[in-house]
Design an enzyme around this catalytic site. Structure first.
Site, PDB file in Angstrom:
ATOM      1  N   ASP A   1       0.266  -7.642   1.411  1.00 21.85           N
ATOM      2  CA  ASP A   1       0.701  -6.245   1.579  1.00 21.85           C
ATOM      3  C   ASP A   1       2.230  -6.137   1.567  1.00 21.85           C
ATOM      4  OD1 ASP A   1       0.311  -3.540   1.798  1.00 21.85           O
ATOM      5  OD2 ASP A   1       0.197  -3.543   3.990  1.00 21.85           O
TER       6      ASP A   1
ATOM      7  N   SER B   1       4.688   2.337   7.886  1.00 17.98           N
ATOM      8  CA  SER B   1       4.418   1.183   7.014  1.00 17.98           C
ATOM      9  C   SER B   1       5.630   0.881   6.144  1.00 17.98           C
ATOM     10  CB  SER B   1       3.212   1.475   6.120  1.00 17.98           C
ATOM     11  OG  SER B   1       2.061   1.685   6.913  1.00 17.98           O
TER      12      SER B   1
ATOM     13  N   HIS C   1       0.813  -1.219   0.000  1.00 17.81           N
ATOM     14  CA  HIS C   1       0.000   0.000   0.000  1.00 17.81           C
ATOM     15  C   HIS C   1       0.847   1.269   0.000  1.00 17.81           C
ATOM     16  CE1 HIS C   1       0.573  -0.328   4.452  1.00 17.81           C
ATOM     17  NE2 HIS C   1       0.558   1.008   4.379  1.00 17.81           N
TER      18      HIS C   1
END
Length: 512
Positions: free
Chosen positions: A289, A369, A254
């Site tokens: 992810d 992230s 993402h």
């Protein structure tokens, strides 16, 4: 005929009776009083022997000793000075009168009409000293002083008693102590808002043990980068970890999803020393992810890969990344749980994200992230990916519930992405949902793919899957991760509950 008495008869007649005086009585005298108030021994007459007529015939009393020189100097006449009456008015000398100007003997001081001693209302007047040194009427006559003692004479000349020296030393010590105490009190007292700063300076160089947080951060930070994505008017910032000296960087899907869908998107990788270089996407896996980005740099710092399977709840971990664009942020925490199945909806049409996560309370925020989760040795054990917030999805910050992809799974997927550009996962061929929200009763099959692995094994809609292989299934997310733990084409026993009965069927897993 009458007769007259003759004188003889009168003399011889009866005489009047008279009292005689009483005898003189002399009381006894106290010897002490007689010695004090009586005549001196050998003196019969009066005390005024000096002026009696027979003074010459008496022995002369001894003359008193001359006065000491100091008294004679203070109270005697000065050499060459004539007889002077004390307190004579200023300017009047012996032989002059107050008025008239005739010479002769001076009148006594008390005969003047302006005598201050006879006037009760006269103020007190201080006159000049009675004795003056000739030629210096207005100056004080210097008095001779005794010899001054030197320090050796005081200490070693036996001119001063040892007790006096000891007492003087004690007094000096007491005075010094009192002065120091007063100075300390004055220095420590004062306004509570103002005073002297007592700053403790740190050592020039602080030694850090090998396992300290600072030492681990210095070791790991050069291998953690910031990833900036620009896609038209939009963009984002995330983190990444250099896992290979060829310039391969492991991050989240993402983080670079916008760039993966747009050919005009730009990816910029920023290293800790400020170096900025362009990166390109090698491959992504939206279901877990994960993504791999490659940059061209010389001798990049590569992180050490650890073993996520060796972790245990309570182990110390550190999260390093760029939360909210703040590069090289370090947070510390522990492993809260292992094998925590988590799922999240995909972005912009991507499939749902599901993986078996490492749960940690190390602060993870948007921008972390793709960053590194390292253990107490600085080895990479996870890729930070997701957080649980108290607000809406995508809003808020860390509340102590952060999730990272285990590095063992992430390395396996990254190898497939570098080798093939894509990755395949084992599949059961069903769509399932949790039996009930927030329960652990299993995953209920909603539909079965035609001619899929589950259909061929006899699994039907409505069945509740409670176990895959050796792993218990408590919800739909755990069913997905339990299946992906196996290889494609592997036969796995699956336990289901149908109409209250437990059934076990063998399923040959397919590919998604």
């Amino acid at each position: 005929m009458s007769e007259r008495a003759t004188p003889k008869q009168e003399e011889s007649g009866p005489q009047e009776h008279r009292l005689r005086p009483r005898p003189i009585t002399r009381p006894s005298v106290d010897p002490a009083l007689a010695a004090t108030f009586g005549r001196p021994r050998g003196v019969d007459g009066s005390f005024d022997l000096l002026h009696s007529p027979d003074t010459a015939q008496r022995s002369q009393p001894p003359r008193p000793a001359p006065p000491p020189p100091s008294l004679a100097e203070a109270f005697g006449r000065q050499p060459g000075e004539e007889d002077v009456i004390l307190q004579r008015p200023e300017g009047q000398r012996s032989g002059e009168r107050d008025s008239g100007g005739t010479s002769g003997p001076a009148d006594p001081l008390w005969t003047g009409e302006d005598d201050p001693w006879r006037d009760p209302g006269s103020p007190a007047v201080l006159g000049q000293p009675a004795a003056r040194e000739p030629g210096k009427p207005d100056e004080t006559v210097g008095r001779p002083t005794g010899p001054l003692l030197s320090l050796p004479e005081v200490l070693f000349g036996r001119r001063v008693k040892p007790t006096a020296l000891a007492l003087l030393g004690v007094v000096a010590l007491l005075v010094g102590a009192a002065g120091g105490l007063v100075g300390w009190a004055v220095a420590t007292a004062g306004d509570s808002l103002r005073g002297e700063l007592n700053i403790t300076e740190a050592e020039a160089a602080k030694e850090r043990p090998a396992g300290s947080v600072a030492a681990i951060a210095q070791k790991v930070a050069p291998a953690v980068v910031s990833i900036e994505v620009e896609a038209g008017q939009s963009g984002g910032v995330g983190s990444g970890v250099v896992i290979d000296e060829e310039g391969y960087i492991l991050t989240n899907h993402h983080v670079v999803s916008q760039a993966s869908r747009s050919e005009n998107a730009k990816i910029t990788v920023v290293f800790i020393d400020g170096t900025r270089t362009q990166g390109r996407i090698v491959g992504t896996d939206p279901k877990t992810d994960l993504a791999v980005v490659k940059v061209v740099v010389e001798n990049p710092v590569v992180i050490q890969i650890g073993d996520s399977e060796a972790l245990a709840p309570g182990d110390s971990v550190m999260a390093i990344g760029s939360p909210f664009g703040l590069e090289n942020t370090v947070t510390e925490g522990i492993v809260s749980a292992l094998n925590r199945p988590v799922t999240a909806p995909g972005e912009n049409g991507d499939p749902a994200v599901t993986y078996d996560a490492i749960q940690t309370d190390a602060a993870i925020n948007p921008g972390n992230s793709g960053g590194a989760l390292v253990d107490s040795t600085g080895a990479l054990v996870g890729i930070n990916s997701m957080i649980r917030t108290a607000g809406s999805a995508g809003e808020g910050g860390s509340i102590g519930l952060g999730f990272a992809i285990p590095i063992n799974e992430a390395i396996e997927i990254s190898e497939s992405l570098v080798r093939d550009g894509a990755v395949k996962h084992a599949s059961l061929g069903v769509n399932a949902a949790s039996v009930s929200a927030n329960t652990s009763q299993g995953a209920q099959v909603r539909n079965v793919a035609q001619n899929g692995p589950a259909a061929r094994a006899g699994i039907a809609e409505g069945d509740v899957i409670v176990k895959v292989g050796d792993r218990r299934v408590r919800n739909a997310a755990e069913l997905t991760v339990a299946v992906r733990k196996h290889d494609i084409g592997q036969s796995v026993p699956v336990q289901v509950v149908r109409d209250g009965r437990q059934l076990t069927v063998d399923v040959t897993l397919g590919s998604d």
